[in-house]
Design an enzyme around this catalytic site. Structure first.
Site, mmCIF file in Angstrom:
data_model
loop_
_atom_site.group_PDB
_atom_site.id
_atom_site.type_symbol
_atom_site.label_atom_id
_atom_site.label_comp_id
_atom_site.label_asym_id
_atom_site.label_seq_id
_atom_site.Cartn_x
_atom_site.Cartn_y
_atom_site.Cartn_z
ATOM 1 N N GLY A 63 0.804 -1.335 0.004
ATOM 2 C CA GLY A 63 -0.038 0.069 -0.014
ATOM 3 C C GLY A 63 0.813 1.292 -0.138
ATOM 4 N N LEU A 64 2.135 1.193 0.258
ATOM 5 C CA LEU A 64 3.236 2.390 0.153
ATOM 6 C C LEU A 64 2.560 3.340 1.038
ATOM 7 C CD1 LEU A 64 3.456 2.260 -3.678
ATOM 8 C CD2 LEU A 64 4.521 0.864 -2.020
ATOM 9 N N CYS A 65 1.877 3.220 2.033
ATOM 10 C CA CYS A 65 1.587 4.339 2.935
ATOM 11 C C CYS A 65 0.996 5.361 2.255
ATOM 12 C CB CYS A 65 2.909 4.842 3.788
ATOM 13 S SG CYS A 65 3.172 3.841 5.006
ATOM 14 N N ASN A 66 0.256 5.323 1.181
ATOM 15 C CA ASN A 66 -0.544 6.291 0.278
ATOM 16 C C ASN A 66 -1.818 5.695 -0.026
ATOM 17 O OD1 ASN A 66 -1.122 8.099 -1.687
ATOM 18 N ND2 ASN A 66 0.633 8.788 -1.781
#
Length: 831
Positions: free
Chosen positions: A388-391
């Site tokens: 999820g790439l912290c985004n």
């Protein structure tokens, strides 16, 4: 920097890597912190500094402490100079990381007298989104256009303090957002409106110019770790003109106050000489700040400037994007799905940073698991990131994931970083390649070659896999088709007909959303049924996938009994909607003799809606699919679901075949939700027509298909010659092919008097049960329709397997036991 200059700069980087770091040859650096490769020079310089000097706590007058104070102020000035920020207009507050800088701003705004309003862009990092939890009001802007509209719109309320936050560069796909928003908000909005710029991703490879104080954000957070790899440190740059927002900050720590009184009186005086003195709580990370001094020096010596790094990494990103985009399978299918914003262009530094975010497809068009890509990349020594790439906003919009889908995925066990990364033919995350100052053209070429070697199918196999056969071979012409698809979201309530042209998911437990909810008696916990409460037929659920909602209406006579005529509940299994332990705990419910653990909705409004409608105290409960973390054990189909080997005492000879072989697997237990006996129920239109002919011959009222509560109604094609229907042919069916999916027939469905309830009026009739008992009774039991389940393929490479679907109008092929070998795919599934 022209391409020739970029190549020359790249060659210098390659030479530096070869000369200084031979022990790291074979490592491919594709990450923001690729600059950590220069750690040898940095650590040597930092070590020399630590050996040569004695540093002490700056909150002292000793020589060591005073040396520390002077060095920290020098480093503070160097940070401002790095961004062309005038120290008369800006101050730097050292923090643990960019997130800590964001929290410092949050603390100040939370302590405002009336709280604060918070707006943030969809592309915000998770740390920016978290600010909303402390705001009195908050709004997520789903696009640049929404931000532009908000900036230009006339303010209706200017009293409350407001904060707008956004990233200078998306940490997901590298898209760069307009830096001019800070100036336009300052000049165009009335009242106290502050801007918070998350520059962590941007300044890792690109300069940020704060020379014009009127154009600059009020607060800018940085990750110095992302810029230099070491030390682990962050910074908050604050405009002096906006510093007053911190005046109401309540917390104070050691070093930020001139005096504190705590006995008999409660009083303190904050330091006021500089902003950073009042905000840097406790002892500063002095050794990290000294290391930062060394890092900035080494970075300048190796790379000259951030401008050079920006042009170098931008050049590499363009090459990587072009290389991945050009990859094709042997059948011409694209290999990489790159998530590039339409507003950005690789090679244009103003709109795009050095990040490529993508997912991989196989030759069948199915998604490749990111977990598998990451495992292989790690073995081959590539540094990439997946998930999820912290985004969350950027990932959701790029992947087309609605909020209800994300919650549903969470309920199904999906977590960032686990192997459950493809759900219903959609990836739950993506692959990110981020290029840093020490990345080189060879890194890019090596990664493209890696992708080509392991994930490009150049030549299609001569003998396609069963799953590929499904995709490439259309079903042969059939006399049958799917006339109707129906799901029953709430057990024993009205059905929802799948619209024509809408594909519908087939899950292991049956058709998507079928019998996932039920009504349970508040006293006994038993699931309510139409047998006892026929007016449940007038409760009409409707599934809205676009909004992610289950709409529930009451019809007919029930409209006079309820204050509300309709309610909605989210399709996502949001735990906040269910009763907490202080109220009910998870409730035991009885469904068809099984004890299940159901999730009870805690809303009084929801319970009152159904209680008023039916005149019985009840709750809405949910029994989501197994494996969703609900704690419930799955239910299974009943073991008696098999065709009898001999048709003894059949009331109408020929209604069932005299001998029906029992095949291995026919009695296999299948997972199901709240349906009575099997995942799916199928009936035949021609059988229903024959039944109705007999009913009408005795003067009765014809039965509608709805009374049998079937999921799938199979009918002859409209052009099939009349009079040639084959009623009860389903008694011989062992398998069905619907569209490009296969199903197993588990056995006949035993019927009760519930089929006599008119699904439009809730009135009881005698038919069709009376006629069924005369024509379809076997061993004292009445049968109509066939229990069914989906046959999943073992090959998960194609979209058809990753997300099996059927739709109204799909052609249907029926197979008897001895016809299985005629279909290679079916034979492979059951062989």
């Amino acid at each position: 920097m022209e391409e020739a200059a970029c190549v020359s700069y790249n060659n210098a980087i390659e030479e530096l890597r070869t000369r200084e770091y031979p022990m790291l040859q074979g490592t491919t650096y594709l990450d923001h912190a690729g600059t950590t490769l220069y750690a040898k020079s940095l650590i040597e310089r930092f070590s020399t500094d630590m050996i040569s000097n004695l540093y002490g706590n700056p909150h002292s007058a000793s020589n060591a402490s005073q040396l520390t104070t002077r060095r920290i102020e020098d480093v503070r000035l160097r940070v401002l100079e790095l961004f062309n920020a005038d120290p008369q207009e800006f101050d730097v507050v050292f923090v643990a990381n960019a997130t800590a800088g964001i929290k410092l701003v949050l603390d100040a705004l939370r302590d405002q007298e009336d709280g604060f309003w918070y707006g943030y862009h969809r592309d915000a990092h998770t740390s920016l989104i978290g600010v909303r939890e402390a705001a009195m009001e908050h709004q997520c802007f789903a696009s640049d256009a929404e931000v532009e509209d908000w900036i230009e719109r006339e303010d209706s309320e200017v009293g409350r303090t407001r904060l707008f936050a956004y990233p200078a560069q998306s940490n997901m796909n590298g898209r760069r957002l307009p830096l001019e928003w800070s100036r336009r908000i300052r000049t165009g909005k009335r009242g106290s409106v502050y801007t918070l710029l998350d520059a962590a991703a941007l300044v890792s490879t690109s300069p940020l110019d704060l020379s014009n104080v009127e154009y600059a954000p009020d607060f800018t957070v940085l990750s110095l770790y992302k810029m230099f790899g070491f030390p682990d440190l962050g910074a908050l740059i604050v405009r002096h003109a906006s510093a007053s927002v911190f005046d109401r900050r309540r917390y104070f720590g050691g070093g930020t106050v001139e005096m504190v009184v705590c006995l008999k009186e409660q009083w303190h005086a904050k330091k006021t000489e500089s902003l950073h003195e009042s905000l840097e709580d406790g002892t500063l990370p002095i050794h990290s700040i000294m290391a930062l001094d060394s890092a900035m020096t080494v970075h300048r010596e190796l790379y000259s400037s951030l401008e050079h790094v920006s042009k170098h990494t931008g050049f590499l990103a363009k090459k990587l994007y072009e290389g991945l985009s050009a990859l094709r399978h042997g059948n011409g299918e694209r290999v990489c799905q790159v998530y590039k914003d339409p507003a950005s262009t690789y090679g244009e530094l103003a709109t795009q940073g050095p990040i490529v975010a993508f997912n991989l497809r196989n030759e069948s068009g199915g998604w490749v698991s990111n977990a598998e890509v990451e495992k292989l990349a790690a073995i081959k020594n590539f540094h990439i990131r997946t998930g999820g790439l912290c985004n969350p906003g950027g990932v959701a919009s790029s992947l087309g994931l609605a909020p209800w889908e994300m919650r549903d995925n969470f309920s199904a066990g999906q977590r960032c970083g686990n192997d459950n990364d493809i759900i219903r033919a959609k990836p739950t995350g993506m692959i990110r390649v981020s290029l840093g100052a020490m990345s080189s053209l060879a890194d890019v070429e090596t990664f493209v070659a890696f992708t080509r070697e392991f994930f490009v199918q150049r030549i299609l196999p001569t003998a396609p896999s069963p799953a590929l056969s499904v995709q490439l071979q259309s079903p042969s012409p059939s006399r049958l088709h799917v006339e109707r698809l129906t799901v029953y979201p709430i057990k024993s309530c009205s059905g929802f007909s799948v619209p024509l042209g809408r594909t519908w998911d087939v899950r292991p437990e049956g058709l998507a959303w079928d019998r996932e909810w039920c009504l349970v008696h508040q006293g006994t916990g038993a699931a309510l049924s139409q047998k006892r409460y026929p007016k449940m037929a007038l409760i009409r659920p409707r599934i809205d996938l676009e909004e992610g909602l289950l709409h529930i209406e009451v019809g007919g006579a029930l409209r006079d009994k309820t204050i509300l005529h309709a309610i909605t509940v989210p399709l996502s299994a949001d735990p906040r909607l269910f009763a907490d332990e202080a109220m009910y705990k998870d409730a035991n419910a009885k469904v068809c003799g099984d004890t299940i653990i159901a999730k009870i909705y805690k809303s009084n409004e929801v319970s009152a809606f159904f209680t008023q409608a039916l005149g019985v105290a009840c709750h809405l409960a949910r029994f989501p699919a197994a494996g969703n973390g609900s704690g419930s054990d799955p239910r299974h189909s009943k073991a008696h679901l098999q065709k009898y080997q001999k048709a003894r005492r059949m009331h109408i000879p020929g209604a069932f075949p005299d001998v029906v072989p029992i095949t291995p697997g026919a009695c296999t237990s299948k997972t199901l939700l709240l349906s009575n006996e099997s995942p799916i129920l199928t009936i035949s239109r021609s059988s229903l027509n024959r039944l109705n002919e007999l009913i009408k011959a005795d003067g009765g009222k014809a039965a509608q298909a709805e009374v049998f509560r079937a999921n799938i109604v199979v009918a002859e094609n409209p052009d099939y010659p009349p009079g040639l229907e084959e009623p009860y042919a389903e008694d011989n069916w062992r398998y069905l092919q619907i569209g490009q999916q296969y199903f197993e027939m588990l056995g006949p469905c035993r019927r009760c008097q519930m089929v006599c309830i008119d699904q439009q009026t809730a009135e009881r009739n005698q038919e069709p049960f009376v006629t069924l008992s005369k024509t379809r009774r076997f061993d004292g039991r009445v049968y109509f329709g066939e229990h069914t389940c989906h046959l999943p393929s073992g090959d998960s490479s194609s979209l058809l397997v990753q997300n099996p679907t059927i739709m109204v109008g799909d052609p249907v092929r029926a197979f008897c036991e001895d016809e299985v070998h005629q279909d290679g795919q079916l034979h492979a599934l059951v062989g």
